[in-house]
Design a protein around this motif. Structure first.
Motif, PDB file in Angstrom:
ATOM      1  N   LYS A 230     -40.849 -31.638-106.767  1.00 33.88           N
ATOM      2  CA  LYS A 230     -42.125 -31.044-106.374  1.00 33.88           C
ATOM      3  C   LYS A 230     -43.068 -32.082-105.764  1.00 33.88           C
ATOM      4  O   LYS A 230     -43.109 -33.228-106.215  1.00 33.88           O
ATOM      5  N   ARG A 232     -46.932 -33.451-105.048  1.00 28.36           N
ATOM      6  CA  ARG A 232     -48.212 -33.407-105.745  1.00 28.36           C
ATOM      7  C   ARG A 232     -49.337 -33.521-104.720  1.00 28.36           C
ATOM      8  O   ARG A 232     -49.327 -34.402-103.872  1.00 28.36           O
ATOM      9  N   TYR A 233     -50.308 -32.622-104.850  1.00 27.05           N
ATOM     10  CA  TYR A 233     -51.406 -32.563-103.894  1.00 27.05           C
ATOM     11  C   TYR A 233     -52.690 -33.115-104.517  1.00 27.05           C
ATOM     12  O   TYR A 233     -52.833 -33.155-105.737  1.00 27.05           O
ATOM     13  N   GLY A 240     -51.560 -26.926-104.811  1.00 27.01           N
ATOM     14  CA  GLY A 240     -51.125 -27.478-106.077  1.00 27.01           C
ATOM     15  C   GLY A 240     -51.701 -26.743-107.267  1.00 27.01           C
ATOM     16  O   GLY A 240     -52.676 -25.995-107.154  1.00 27.01           O
ATOM     17  N   GLY A 245     -51.876 -30.563-110.189  1.00 25.61           N
ATOM     18  CA  GLY A 245     -51.788 -30.838-108.763  1.00 25.61           C
ATOM     19  C   GLY A 245     -50.417 -30.675-108.147  1.00 25.61           C
ATOM     20  O   GLY A 245     -50.277 -30.761-106.918  1.00 25.61           O
ATOM     21  N   PHE A 246     -49.373 -30.437-108.943  1.00 27.13           N
ATOM     22  CA  PHE A 246     -48.040 -30.272-108.373  1.00 27.13           C
ATOM     23  C   PHE A 246     -47.907 -28.882-107.760  1.00 27.13           C
ATOM     24  O   PHE A 246     -48.524 -27.920-108.224  1.00 27.13           O
ATOM     25  N   GLU A 247     -47.083 -28.801-106.708  1.00 26.21           N
ATOM     26  CA  GLU A 247     -46.964 -27.546-105.968  1.00 26.21           C
ATOM     27  C   GLU A 247     -46.607 -26.411-106.916  1.00 26.21           C
ATOM     28  O   GLU A 247     -45.781 -26.553-107.815  1.00 26.21           O
ATOM     29  N   CYS A 254     -48.132 -22.652-114.684  1.00 19.02           N
ATOM     30  CA  CYS A 254     -47.518 -23.927-114.319  1.00 19.02           C
ATOM     31  C   CYS A 254     -46.604 -24.383-115.442  1.00 19.02           C
ATOM     32  O   CYS A 254     -47.072 -24.707-116.541  1.00 19.02           O
TER      33      CYS A 254
END
Length: 269
Positions: A230, A232-233, A240, A245-247, A254
């Motif tokens: 994945k 991370r944004y 995210g 923050g991960f997609e 999540c």
């Protein structure tokens, strides 16, 4: 195997892993599992049997349809033990049938006689998964719904909770929790999350000795939080999870960090 630190998947996976390990020792190669039954037929008492939907069948159906094809980790765990799983409720044709034909009244009753222990008393409770309960109709079919963690008996005596609670002092946890939030934009919700995060880092993150000390308390060189598959944004990026923050795609839960709802409230759908 799982590549996450959230407690929802890890707790249940501990139980499933123990079962698969036992199957392996007994020479069992194929296992039938019930993945997706709760999601399809309103078995989750905290969501699908919530009385918010009591007089809102359309809202219930919209919620159910959005949960009808979630990912499960069972296959990954089974492969670790050389076991083949068969999940009939994950079959595409079956999912399409259930979503099309099964409505709220078919799946959920808000007052049903439930017997949670053999020979025990009956209690009136909300009850989901009616099509499956009635199809098999055994004594065990009418017990209350429990998460795997509780239904397996693992929650008895707070064995797991006490293990995590004694893994680090309260003061240490608060310090480390603040460090992760301030320097890595990760919210550790509990000592269980911290314990899992330490394992996650040791397996998936390329960090040196100084950074490893950061994971155990006292940030020196801040490690980069990565995932094997994945992206991370940055904080605030709607692609995210709102917490880690991960997609996240279109999922609202999540699996990495247990955040729910995990979507940004202003995300365009």
């Amino acid at each position: 195997t799982l590549a996450l630190w959230g407690s929802m998947d890890t707790r249940n996976s501990l139980i499933i892993s123990a079962a698969f390990h036992k199957c392996q020792t007994l020479g069992i190669t194929d296992v039938l599992v019930g993945d997706n039954a709760d999601e399809l037929f309103g078995g989750s008492y905290d969501v699908m049997m919530n009385k918010t939907y009591l007089n809102d069948p359309d809202g219930w159906k919209m919620k159910r349809d959005g949960m009808a094809d979630l990912p499960f980790v069972t296959q990954k765990l089974a492969e670790t033990y050389g076991i083949t799983v068969h999940a009939p409720f994950m079959d595409r044709e079956f999912i399409e049938w259930a979503v099309r034909e099964c409505q709220q009244g078919d799946c959920v009753a808000y007052n049903r006689r439930i017997q949670s222990s053999f020979g025990g008393p009956f209690e009136e409770q909300p009850c989901g998964k009616l099509p499956i309960r009635e199809a098999f109709s055994t004594v065990a079919s009418w017990r209350r719904m429990d998460f795997i963690y509780r239904g397996s008996g693992a929650s008895e005596g707070r064995i797991i909770e006490d293990f995590y609670e004694t893994s680090v002092s309260d003061d240490q946890f608060i310090t480390i929790q603040n460090d992760f939030q301030n320097y890595m934009n990760v919210r550790l919700k509990s000592k269980e999350h911290l314990y899992n995060m330490r394992i996650y880092h040791s397996v998936f993150c390329d960090i040196d000795g100084g950074a490893r000390d950061a994971v155990n308390g006292g940030l020196v060189n801040v490690p980069t939080l990565v995932h094997p598959t994945k992206l991370r944004y940055p904080p605030g990026d709607v692609r995210g999870c709102i917490s880690c923050g991960f997609e996240i795609g279109t999922e609202n839960f999540c699996h990495l960090c247990d955040e729910y709802p995990a979507q940004h409230p202003h995300k365009q759908t």
